[in-house]
Design a protein around this motif. Structure first.
Motif, PDB file in Angstrom:
ATOM      1  N   UNK A   1       0.797  -1.225   0.000  1.00 37.03           N
ATOM      2  CA  UNK A   1       0.000   0.000   0.000  1.00 37.03           C
ATOM      3  C   UNK A   1       0.828   1.273   0.000  1.00 37.03           C
ATOM      4  N   UNK A   2       2.165   1.152  -0.043  1.00 31.74           N
ATOM      5  CA  UNK A   2       3.009   2.346   0.109  1.00 31.74           C
ATOM      6  C   UNK A   2       3.102   3.209  -1.140  1.00 31.74           C
ATOM      7  N   UNK A   3       2.809   2.646  -2.308  1.00 30.17           N
ATOM      8  CA  UNK A   3       3.058   3.387  -3.551  1.00 30.17           C
ATOM      9  C   UNK A   3       1.833   4.177  -4.014  1.00 30.17           C
ATOM     10  N   UNK A   4       0.870   4.420  -3.115  1.00 32.90           N
ATOM     11  CA  UNK A   4      -0.318   5.198  -3.480  1.00 32.90           C
ATOM     12  C   UNK A   4       0.073   6.586  -3.986  1.00 32.90           C
ATOM     13  N   UNK A   5      -0.521   7.002  -5.092  1.00 34.86           N
ATOM     14  CA  UNK A   5      -0.256   8.336  -5.654  1.00 34.86           C
ATOM     15  C   UNK A   5      -1.413   8.703  -6.567  1.00 34.86           C
ATOM     16  N   UNK A   6      -1.439   9.966  -6.989  1.00 37.17           N
ATOM     17  CA  UNK A   6      -2.466  10.391  -7.941  1.00 37.17           C
ATOM     18  C   UNK A   6      -1.903  10.215  -9.343  1.00 37.17           C
ATOM     19  N   UNK A   7      -2.546   9.356 -10.122  1.00 33.15           N
ATOM     20  CA  UNK A   7      -2.054   9.049 -11.469  1.00 33.15           C
ATOM     21  C   UNK A   7      -3.077   9.613 -12.453  1.00 33.15           C
ATOM     22  N   UNK A   8      -2.655  10.597 -13.222  1.00 34.38           N
ATOM     23  CA  UNK A   8      -3.576  11.315 -14.127  1.00 34.38           C
ATOM     24  C   UNK A   8      -4.833  11.779 -13.382  1.00 34.38           C
ATOM     25  N   UNK A   9      -4.642  12.311 -12.194  1.00 32.81           N
ATOM     26  CA  UNK A   9      -5.753  12.889 -11.423  1.00 32.81           C
ATOM     27  C   UNK A   9      -6.527  11.898 -10.583  1.00 32.81           C
TER      28      UNK A   9
ATOM     29  N   UNK B   1     -26.751  29.153 -20.071  1.00 33.40           N
ATOM     30  CA  UNK B   1     -25.415  28.613 -19.776  1.00 33.40           C
ATOM     31  C   UNK B   1     -25.499  27.803 -18.483  1.00 33.40           C
ATOM     32  N   UNK B   2     -25.187  26.524 -18.562  1.00 37.98           N
ATOM     33  CA  UNK B   2     -25.344  25.663 -17.390  1.00 37.98           C
ATOM     34  C   UNK B   2     -24.073  24.851 -17.112  1.00 37.98           C
ATOM     35  N   UNK B   3     -23.991  24.374 -15.855  1.00 39.53           N
ATOM     36  CA  UNK B   3     -22.992  23.361 -15.484  1.00 39.53           C
ATOM     37  C   UNK B   3     -23.777  22.207 -14.890  1.00 39.53           C
ATOM     38  N   UNK B   4     -23.254  21.005 -14.987  1.00 35.73           N
ATOM     39  CA  UNK B   4     -23.969  19.853 -14.437  1.00 35.73           C
ATOM     40  C   UNK B   4     -23.292  19.392 -13.145  1.00 35.73           C
ATOM     41  N   UNK B   5     -24.093  19.199 -12.108  1.00 39.85           N
ATOM     42  CA  UNK B   5     -23.590  18.648 -10.841  1.00 39.85           C
ATOM     43  C   UNK B   5     -23.988  17.176 -10.791  1.00 39.85           C
ATOM     44  N   UNK B   6     -22.991  16.284 -10.799  1.00 43.88           N
ATOM     45  CA  UNK B   6     -23.293  14.846 -10.733  1.00 43.88           C
ATOM     46  C   UNK B   6     -23.704  14.479  -9.314  1.00 43.88           C
ATOM     47  N   UNK B   7     -24.957  14.051  -9.109  1.00 46.05           N
ATOM     48  CA  UNK B   7     -25.297  13.549  -7.772  1.00 46.05           C
ATOM     49  C   UNK B   7     -24.511  12.261  -7.521  1.00 46.05           C
ATOM     50  N   UNK B   8     -23.995  12.100  -6.307  1.00 49.93           N
ATOM     51  CA  UNK B   8     -23.208  10.885  -6.002  1.00 49.93           C
ATOM     52  C   UNK B   8     -24.040   9.637  -6.277  1.00 49.93           C
ATOM     53  N   UNK B   9     -25.350   9.723  -5.977  1.00 50.47           N
ATOM     54  CA  UNK B   9     -26.208   8.549  -6.154  1.00 50.47           C
ATOM     55  C   UNK B   9     -26.535   8.278  -7.628  1.00 50.47           C
TER      56      UNK B   9
ATOM     57  N   UNK C   1     -16.214  20.173 -11.635  1.00 51.20           N
ATOM     58  CA  UNK C   1     -15.541  19.072 -10.917  1.00 51.20           C
ATOM     59  C   UNK C   1     -16.554  18.025 -10.501  1.00 51.20           C
ATOM     60  N   UNK C   2     -16.065  16.833 -10.238  1.00 50.75           N
ATOM     61  CA  UNK C   2     -16.927  15.808  -9.654  1.00 50.75           C
ATOM     62  C   UNK C   2     -16.742  15.921  -8.135  1.00 50.75           C
ATOM     63  N   UNK C   3     -17.732  16.495  -7.449  1.00 51.73           N
ATOM     64  CA  UNK C   3     -17.572  16.681  -6.004  1.00 51.73           C
ATOM     65  C   UNK C   3     -18.920  16.579  -5.304  1.00 51.73           C
ATOM     66  N   UNK C   4     -18.863  16.084  -4.080  1.00 52.79           N
ATOM     67  CA  UNK C   4     -20.071  15.895  -3.262  1.00 52.79           C
ATOM     68  C   UNK C   4     -20.542  17.252  -2.718  1.00 52.79           C
ATOM     69  N   UNK C   5     -21.858  17.420  -2.578  1.00 57.15           N
ATOM     70  CA  UNK C   5     -22.385  18.690  -2.050  1.00 57.15           C
ATOM     71  C   UNK C   5     -22.558  18.639  -0.527  1.00 57.15           C
TER      72      UNK C   5
ATOM     73  N   UNK D   1     -19.948  24.780  -3.800  1.00 60.24           N
ATOM     74  CA  UNK D   1     -20.514  25.986  -4.410  1.00 60.24           C
ATOM     75  C   UNK D   1     -19.391  26.859  -4.983  1.00 60.24           C
ATOM     76  N   UNK D   2     -18.294  26.979  -4.225  1.00 59.09           N
ATOM     77  CA  UNK D   2     -17.180  27.806  -4.708  1.00 59.09           C
ATOM     78  C   UNK D   2     -16.570  27.265  -5.996  1.00 59.09           C
ATOM     79  N   UNK D   3     -16.690  25.957  -6.202  1.00 56.42           N
ATOM     80  CA  UNK D   3     -16.117  25.384  -7.424  1.00 56.42           C
ATOM     81  C   UNK D   3     -16.875  25.850  -8.674  1.00 56.42           C
ATOM     82  N   UNK D   4     -18.082  26.395  -8.494  1.00 57.44           N
ATOM     83  CA  UNK D   4     -18.849  26.902  -9.643  1.00 57.44           C
ATOM     84  C   UNK D   4     -18.635  28.408  -9.845  1.00 57.44           C
ATOM     85  N   UNK D   5     -17.965  29.038  -8.875  1.00 55.43           N
ATOM     86  CA  UNK D   5     -17.943  30.507  -8.835  1.00 55.43           C
ATOM     87  C   UNK D   5     -17.437  31.147 -10.131  1.00 55.43           C
TER      88      UNK D   5
END
Ligand code: SF4
Ligand code: SF4
Ligand code: FES
Length: 500
Positions: A61-69, A391-399, A425-429, A451-455
């Motif tokens: 488990x030591x090599x965890x990293x963000x790979x292409x996000x 002009x819209x942005x889409x918020x993906x509901x987690x469900x 972004x894909x983020x929980x509200x 909310x700030x991610x839409x600002x």
């Protein structure tokens, strides 16, 4: 030989004022792992490049990293010809890709991660039932790679009072071991068990398919079964037991006002949309959109709460009655397709109902369940719409995204009727899992980030498919000076585009 290019996060807090990104070339081979690439940089280009690893085989488990996000294990992920490597989020960077594991290890001391046994086995060898073994064997696969920690919105906002997904998996490993006699519900509760939004991001990224969010729900179910639940949860259970609905009836019920009793397609309305007058327009819009395209829709009066919110807070005992009642209502209405306009209800009807119904009746569900956007995307809807200047942005509901795997369909619809900004972004509200009632402050902090991610996106409306997200986002926009941005359900945007 093909060349590969990797852009790497570099930061040595002892000498660097701020982090930077450096790009290196490497000899690319399709059989290479990301760890091979990191080793190449270290051995052939820059010996100061720092990262952790030990086993090269998905175990330490030591090599965890963000790979292409996306978080993952470098030794498990195959390299691509162009890559970006970054340290995991939500953890302090020690150097380059190395993160401070002590922050999380500190939490573990409080978990008493040893078999705590009072009653000794009655027979040798001791037998463990297969169903018990399965449950704690899954949690035992955790290699503590911290991928789940790096994406958890609750942990990000509350690192000191929340164990986080990996912590709860460790706890579950012992709590579900039938040999363990310690009351682990107390530890779970003080570790913030009800601070999880059940967003499922941890489950999405876990390389060992452990599903931390499901372990959290199972731990919650133990709390409820033992009677040690928060007041908000017992109130919710009382409400559903009394009314078969999740919320108090407002001025009116949408379901009671409709007259369509029988049709092949049925609309599952859900408690929020049925009783909350601010949300009833969603059901009205969905019906009008479907009717415009010539689809007859039944809205059985006998439908009740879907049961999903009960599952999320751990109140599993109460769900069966609701499922049987709902299935009967739509079966009697002659429905072969059930459409949901609340993504929470959708995930319940798709994932919860089939197993419960089968166990109770031995039969499969008599209908197919589809989210509104999933169903509409199969129809020639473009023949009925006139594009909007919106002009819209889409918020993906987690469900919807994680719960049902629905991502493309709402975008397909919105691209053809609005000006869709695809950079959201894909983020929980912060509105799910009962968090708003169990920990309002934490829910608000997660909401503020969302909310700030839409600002800076220059949008007039945020579109989504979940009434809880709609309520939550509306509050967040109002509290953060963005009142002018509307929050709309996809069905409402479609109704506008159809002029109905
Ligand atoms: S639960 Fe999965 S993602 Fe989280 S630490 Fe364990 S192995 Fe990694
Ligand atoms: S479901 Fe979401 S909030 Fe809960 S532990 Fe997982 S990532 Fe964190
Ligand atoms: S090096 Fe051990 S899990 Fe990757």
């Amino acid at each position: 030989m093909n060349k590969g290019k990797v852009t790497v996060f570099r930061y040595n807090p002892e000498i660097d004022i701020q982090p930077r990104y450096e790009t290196y070339e490497f000899p690319y081979k399709p059989s290479m792992t990301v760890l091979d690439v990191a080793m190449y940089i270290y051995e052939q280009i820059d010996g100061s490049f720092s990262f952790s690893y030990a086993c090269s085989n998905s175990h330490c488990g030591l090599c965890g990293a963000k790979i292409n996000g996306k978080p993952g294990l470098m030794c498990r992920e195959m390299a691509t010809q162009e890559m970006v490597l970054e340290p995991l989020d939500n953890l302090t960077v020690i150097r380059d890709l190395m993160v401070d594991r002590d922050e999380y290890e500190k939490h573990k001391d409080s978990l008493r991660l040893n078999l705590d046994r009072v009653n000794l086995p009655l027979q040798e060898p001791e037998k463990i039932a297969l169903k018990d073994l399965r449950r704690f064997a899954v949690a035992s696969r955790c290699v503590e790679c911290y991928s789940c920690i790096s994406v958890c919105p609750s942990l990000k906002e509350n690192p000191h009072e929340y164990l986080g997904p990996a912590g709860f998996v460790q706890l579950a490993r012992h709590a579900f071991d039938p040999r363990d006699d310690l009351n682990r519900e107390v530890i779970a509760y003080s570790g913030g068990l009800y601070n999880c939004t059940t967003c499922g991001r941890c489950t999405e990224v876990c390389p060992h398919d452990i599903a931390p969010s499901e372990n959290i729900e199972l731990l919650r179910a133990r709390m409820v079964a033992s009677g040690n639940m928060p007041r908000a949860v017992s109130q919710l259970i009382e409400m559903v037991e009394k009314t078969e609905k999740l919320i108090q009836k407002g001025k009116s019920s949408f379901i009671e006002t409709t007259s369509m009793k029988k049709a092949k397609v049925g609309l599952f309305v859900g408690c929020n949309i049925d009783y909350d007058s601010r949300l009833q327009s969603i059901a009205i819009a969905a019906l009008k959109v479907l009717q415009k395209m010539g689809i007859e829709v039944a809205v059985p009066q006998e439908q009740v709460c879907c049961g999903q919110p009960l599952k999320e807070v751990g109140a599993v005992e109460e769900i069966q009655k609701l499922v049987l009642k709902n299935v009967k209502a739509f079966e009697q209405a002659g429905c072969t397709t059930l459409i949901t306009i609340c993504s929470g209800c959708g995930v319940g009807a798709k994932k919860l109902w089939p197993g419960i119904y089968k166990e109770a009746t031995g039969k499969d569900l008599p209908f197919e369940v589809m989210d509104f956007t999933e169903y509409v995307a199969t129809l020639p809807f473009t023949d009925f719409v006139k594009p909007l200047n919106l002009k819209v942005a889409y918020h993906d509901p987690c469900t919807l995204k994680r719960g049902q795997g629905i991502y493309e369909e709402p975008r397909k619809i919105l691209k053809s009727i609005t000006k869709l900004n695809e950079n959201a972004e894909d983020a929980c509200c912060g509105g799910g899992g009962g968090l708003r009632v169990s920990n309002l402050k934490l829910s608000q902090r997660i909401l503020k980030n969302r909310v700030n991610s839409f600002r800076n996106m220059d949008v007039q409306a945020i579109v989504t498919g979940c009434p809880t997200c709609i309520k939550q986002l509306n509050i967040g926009l109002a509290q953060n000076g963005m009142r002018k941005v509307e929050v709309l359900h996809t069905a409402v945007v479609m109704a506008r585009a159809m002029g109905v």
